[in-house]
Write a protein that holds these residues in place. Structure first.
Motif, PDB file in Angstrom:
ATOM      1  N   UNK A  43      62.547 -71.018  16.069  1.00  0.00           N
ATOM      2  CA  UNK A  43      62.506 -71.202  17.525  1.00  0.00           C
ATOM      3  C   UNK A  43      62.215 -69.891  18.249  1.00  0.00           C
ATOM      4  N   UNK A  44      62.834 -68.816  17.788  1.00  0.00           N
ATOM      5  CA  UNK A  44      62.592 -67.506  18.411  1.00  0.00           C
ATOM      6  C   UNK A  44      61.148 -67.079  18.209  1.00  0.00           C
ATOM      7  N   UNK A  45      60.623 -67.346  17.008  1.00  0.00           N
ATOM      8  CA  UNK A  45      59.238 -66.977  16.711  1.00  0.00           C
ATOM      9  C   UNK A  45      58.267 -67.726  17.612  1.00  0.00           C
ATOM     10  N   UNK A  46      58.437 -69.050  17.720  1.00  0.00           N
ATOM     11  CA  UNK A  46      57.550 -69.850  18.559  1.00  0.00           C
ATOM     12  C   UNK A  46      57.730 -69.498  20.027  1.00  0.00           C
ATOM     13  N   UNK A  47      58.973 -69.283  20.419  1.00  0.00           N
ATOM     14  CA  UNK A  47      59.272 -68.981  21.813  1.00  0.00           C
ATOM     15  C   UNK A  47      58.660 -67.647  22.226  1.00  0.00           C
ATOM     16  N   UNK A 109      52.166 -78.542  23.169  1.00  0.00           N
ATOM     17  CA  UNK A 109      53.178 -77.871  22.350  1.00  0.00           C
ATOM     18  C   UNK A 109      53.559 -76.520  22.937  1.00  0.00           C
ATOM     19  N   UNK A 110      52.559 -75.805  23.447  1.00  0.00           N
ATOM     20  CA  UNK A 110      52.787 -74.507  24.075  1.00  0.00           C
ATOM     21  C   UNK A 110      51.895 -74.397  25.308  1.00  0.00           C
ATOM     22  N   UNK A 116      52.473 -80.430  41.228  1.00  0.00           N
ATOM     23  CA  UNK A 116      52.628 -80.582  42.674  1.00  0.00           C
ATOM     24  C   UNK A 116      53.964 -80.039  43.171  1.00  0.00           C
ATOM     25  N   UNK A 117      55.032 -80.347  42.413  1.00  0.00           N
ATOM     26  CA  UNK A 117      56.363 -79.958  42.870  1.00  0.00           C
ATOM     27  C   UNK A 117      57.140 -79.096  41.886  1.00  0.00           C
ATOM     28  N   UNK A 118      56.564 -78.860  40.700  1.00  0.00           N
ATOM     29  CA  UNK A 118      57.313 -78.154  39.666  1.00  0.00           C
ATOM     30  C   UNK A 118      56.437 -77.182  38.889  1.00  0.00           C
ATOM     31  N   UNK A 119      57.105 -76.126  38.416  1.00  0.00           N
ATOM     32  CA  UNK A 119      56.500 -75.238  37.433  1.00  0.00           C
ATOM     33  C   UNK A 119      57.111 -75.598  36.093  1.00  0.00           C
ATOM     34  N   UNK A 120      56.271 -75.798  35.074  1.00  0.00           N
ATOM     35  CA  UNK A 120      56.748 -76.263  33.770  1.00  0.00           C
ATOM     36  C   UNK A 120      56.306 -75.295  32.691  1.00  0.00           C
ATOM     37  N   UNK A 121      57.254 -74.876  31.837  1.00  0.00           N
ATOM     38  CA  UNK A 121      56.958 -74.017  30.699  1.00  0.00           C
ATOM     39  C   UNK A 121      57.292 -74.779  29.424  1.00  0.00           C
ATOM     40  N   UNK A 122      56.331 -74.853  28.500  1.00  0.00           N
ATOM     41  CA  UNK A 122      56.515 -75.563  27.238  1.00  0.00           C
ATOM     42  C   UNK A 122      56.371 -74.563  26.098  1.00  0.00           C
ATOM     43  N   UNK A 127      60.589 -78.279  26.686  1.00  0.00           N
ATOM     44  CA  UNK A 127      60.103 -78.244  28.067  1.00  0.00           C
ATOM     45  C   UNK A 127      61.188 -77.729  29.008  1.00  0.00           C
ATOM     46  N   UNK A 128      60.841 -76.711  29.782  1.00  0.00           N
ATOM     47  CA  UNK A 128      61.729 -76.199  30.831  1.00  0.00           C
ATOM     48  C   UNK A 128      61.023 -76.375  32.173  1.00  0.00           C
ATOM     49  N   UNK A 129      61.738 -76.968  33.127  1.00  0.00           N
ATOM     50  CA  UNK A 129      61.158 -77.298  34.424  1.00  0.00           C
ATOM     51  C   UNK A 129      61.868 -76.540  35.548  1.00  0.00           C
ATOM     52  N   UNK A 130      61.083 -76.011  36.481  1.00  0.00           N
ATOM     53  CA  UNK A 130      61.633 -75.272  37.622  1.00  0.00           C
ATOM     54  C   UNK A 130      60.990 -75.804  38.900  1.00  0.00           C
ATOM     55  N   UNK A 131      61.808 -76.311  39.778  1.00  0.00           N
ATOM     56  CA  UNK A 131      61.300 -76.899  41.010  1.00  0.00           C
ATOM     57  C   UNK A 131      60.923 -75.822  42.016  1.00  0.00           C
TER      58      UNK A 131
END
Length: 255
Positions: A43-47, A109-110, A116-122, A127-131
């Motif tokens: 997970x650390x490697x992919x992240x 995957x990455x 429109x309303x969110x910034x999304x990091x994969x 998936x992490x979502x930030x409004x």
């Protein structure tokens, strides 16, 4: 027996796990930290890879592939009439000010997405979502985001170690909790089996009983292969191994 031999023995030998109940608590705690370190490697490697590639790809894409935009009042607005999807170095960037793409429709995957309303990091499928509503008192433009990304790139040597350490500490906490709960369940098993063991013995044995499922899910994470019902499988395998280890302990003689 050193920690590496203990790891190997714990993968297949309930008899050795039963013997580990006599070792010092400090060595057992060290083993859990060691097992946690192994578990977070994929997970650390992919992240980390996703962040490094993502920042570079984002910088290039914002400058060259994305139109002028503005984030204000919790929404992304631009003159773009349809979504834009770009691929760079196995990193996907999606820009959609129209609202056509929803979170449920993201299949990457990455990558990252300016919706429109969110910034999304994969990263690695997570998936992490930030409004944008978090920035209600601010107006962000393409130039602002580009400057922010450039600043983040220069801070990577500081940001990445902090993120890795945070992931490690959090995962270690989860692993300690898992061992503690398994040891409590082990008390029930030892009473059923009429074994004279104390909780400290059960805790040590539980620490080594989680080795096989931990290594298995680490390999699956490295292969980016999801395991259905992984939570249940993890607990089932750990419990079975602990039970087999308990069976290796001689029962007290009765007169």
């Amino acid at each position: 027996m050193n920690i590496f031999k203990q790891l190997i023995k714990s993968l297949y030998s309930p008899k050795d796990i039963a013997l580990f109940r006599f070792q010092g608590i400090g060595k057992t705690i060290l083993y859990i930290f060691f097992l946690t370190l192994i578990a977070i490697i994929p997970n650390v490697s992919y992240f980390s890879s996703a962040i490094i590639n993502g920042i570079e790809a984002t910088q290039n894409t914002i400058n060259e592939g994305i139109p002028e935009f503005e984030i204000s009042n919790g929404e992304l607005t631009s003159d773009q009439a349809e979504p834009i999807t770009m691929e760079q170095d196995n990193f996907t960037i999606i820009f959609d000010s129209t609202g056509d793409i929803t979170l449920d429709e993201l299949e990457v995957s990455n990558g990252l997405a300016l919706l429109k309303n969110d910034f999304v990091l994969v990263a690695g499928g997570n998936i992490d979502t930030y409004s944008y509503s978090l920035f209600t008192d601010m107006i962000l433009t393409k130039k602002d985001i580009s400057s922010l990304v450039k600043s983040m790139e220069s801070l990577l040597p500081i940001i990445l170690p902090i993120l890795v350490l945070t992931i490690y500490i959090f995962t270690a906490g989860i692993k300690f909790l898992e061992v503690t709960i398994l040891a409590l369940f082990g008390l029930v098993l030892k009473n059923i089996m009429n074994l004279k063991l104390q909780y400290r013995h059960m805790w040590r044995m539980a620490a080594y009983s989680v080795t096989l499922p931990t290594i298995f899910f680490t390999i699956m994470a490295a292969l980016q292969t999801p395991v259905p019902n992984g939570f249940l499988i993890n607990w089932f395998v750990s419990t079975i191994i602990l039970y087999l280890a308990l069976k290796e302990i001689p029962k007290p003689k009765t007169n």
